[in-house]
Design an enzyme around this catalytic site. Structure first.
Site, PDB file in Angstrom:
ATOM      1  N   SER A 160       0.830  -1.201   0.000  1.00 10.60           N
ATOM      2  CA  SER A 160       0.000   0.000   0.000  1.00 10.60           C
ATOM      3  C   SER A 160       0.874   1.264   0.000  1.00 10.60           C
ATOM      4  CB  SER A 160      -0.951  -0.043   1.201  1.00 10.60           C
ATOM      5  OG  SER A 160      -1.929   0.954   1.124  1.00 10.60           O
ATOM      6  N   ASP A 247      -9.678  -4.925  -4.755  1.00  9.37           N
ATOM      7  CA  ASP A 247      -9.086  -3.942  -3.839  1.00  9.37           C
ATOM      8  C   ASP A 247      -9.837  -2.618  -3.996  1.00  9.37           C
ATOM      9  OD1 ASP A 247      -7.477  -2.087  -2.478  1.00  9.37           O
ATOM     10  OD2 ASP A 247      -5.634  -3.135  -3.000  1.00  9.37           O
ATOM     11  N   HIS A 286      -7.797  -5.493  -0.024  1.00 11.25           N
ATOM     12  CA  HIS A 286      -6.575  -4.691   0.083  1.00 11.25           C
ATOM     13  C   HIS A 286      -5.521  -5.315   0.993  1.00 11.25           C
ATOM     14  CE1 HIS A 286      -4.090  -1.148  -0.091  1.00 11.25           C
ATOM     15  NE2 HIS A 286      -4.150  -0.963   1.216  1.00 11.25           N
TER      16      HIS A 286
END
Length: 311
Positions: A160, A247, A286
């Site tokens: 991320s 995601d 995610h």
């Protein structure tokens, strides 16, 4: 009256953010959100990590950051009750090392040593966050690991927001002629402006006239860029990108776009660049790619091709 108040709140939020850019920086980093809550980071044992050692380092005089070192599964039993000297000695083994760079709003196997840390301002690390400081902290930890290793492979893994830190770090390493053995990007984005425009938090303002001026330009004012799309043109090591199709935090198309840019990069010519998608049916979203039973084989195949590793 309720509708009027909602409208006033709606209009006031972008105005406040524009007048106080530091608020936007906090929304990008989210370091004030401690997840998981109510844990003692000094005691990874409390989280069932009885093969993990917690310690502190100083990237700058008087500034401490918290670090965790987890040994490979083959060493878990031997690790019970051991101290820092023992953990340091294990880095001389043939098992590769992964430097893991986590995303925002978080804290800190498979036959690898895993070393992770909380950037300054996260977890129990001191200081205040910034893009430059996060990259500096990562470089400090990387250099320390490199000095402890001999010919053992050292990989960099970002997740991320940590993918932005990872590409910043690897660009610096490549610029000085010492690239890592491989770079792994999990749920990456191209740059922070495109990610912010696509983030669920921006949904209610995305079509507001002046959205870029109110929100995205404010991020730039804070000197936050995380320009992985630019960095891939300065990186010269194997790159693996992992992304789940469902995601909702970092949209799948941003990871695919970054892959296409990396695959066309002249600096990456001759290096393996691979993209692995995970179908929506798996519901990894995610944060849950680590649940994939195929992940060990994916890593082994990629890293084994890039650099042979001890099994």
């Amino acid at each position: 009256m309720i509708m009027l108040w909602l409208f006033l709140v709606y209009v006031s939020v972008p105005v406040i953010i524009k007048l106080c850019p530091s608020i936007q920086a906090k929304l990008v980093f989210l370091n004030f959100m401690r997840m998981p809550y109510f844990i003692d980071l000094k005691r990874p044992l409390d989280q069932g990590l009885n093969h993990t050692h917690n310690f502190y380092l100083e990237p700058e005089p008087g500034l401490k950051i918290g670090v965790w070192h987890t040994v490979p599964a083959q060493m878990w039993r031997e690790a019970q009750g051991k101290g820092g000297d023992w953990y340091d000695s294990t880095l001389s083994s043939t098992h590769p090392v992964i430097l893991y760079l986590h995303g925002n709003a978080g804290t800190s196997s498979l036959g690898y040593h895993v070393v992770t840390f909380d950037y300054r301002g996260w977890g129990d690390s001191e200081g205040s966050p910034s893009e430059g400081a996060m990259t500096t902290d990562a470089l400090f930890i990387y250099d320390r690991l490199k000095r402890q290793l001999d010919q053992t492979p050292l990989y960099i893994w970002g997740h991320s927001l940590g993918t932005g830190v990872a590409t910043n770090l690897v660009r610096r390493l490549c610029d000085r002629g010492s690239p890592p053995d491989s770079l792994i990007l999990e749920s990456p984005f191209t740059n922070i402006r495109e990610e912010a425009r696509s983030h669920p938090f921006s949904m209610v303002y995305r079509y507001l006239p002046g959205f870029d001026w109110f929100f995205l330009d404010t991020i730039t004012v804070n000197n936050i860029r995380f320009a992985s799309d630019e960095n891939v043109n300065h990186i010269s090591c194997p790159v693996l990108i992992l992304h789940a199709e469902d995601d909702s935090v970092v949209p799948f198309y941003l990871g695919k776009k970054l892959y296409h840019l990396a695959s066309q990069s002249k600096s990456l010519s001759g290096h393996k660049v691979q993209f692995v998608p995970f179908p929506s049916s798996l519901a990894y979203k995610h944060k849950f790619i680590y649940r994939s039973p195929e992940l060990p084989n994916i890593l082994s195949d990629f890293l084994g091709t890039a650099h042979p590793i001890a099994q």
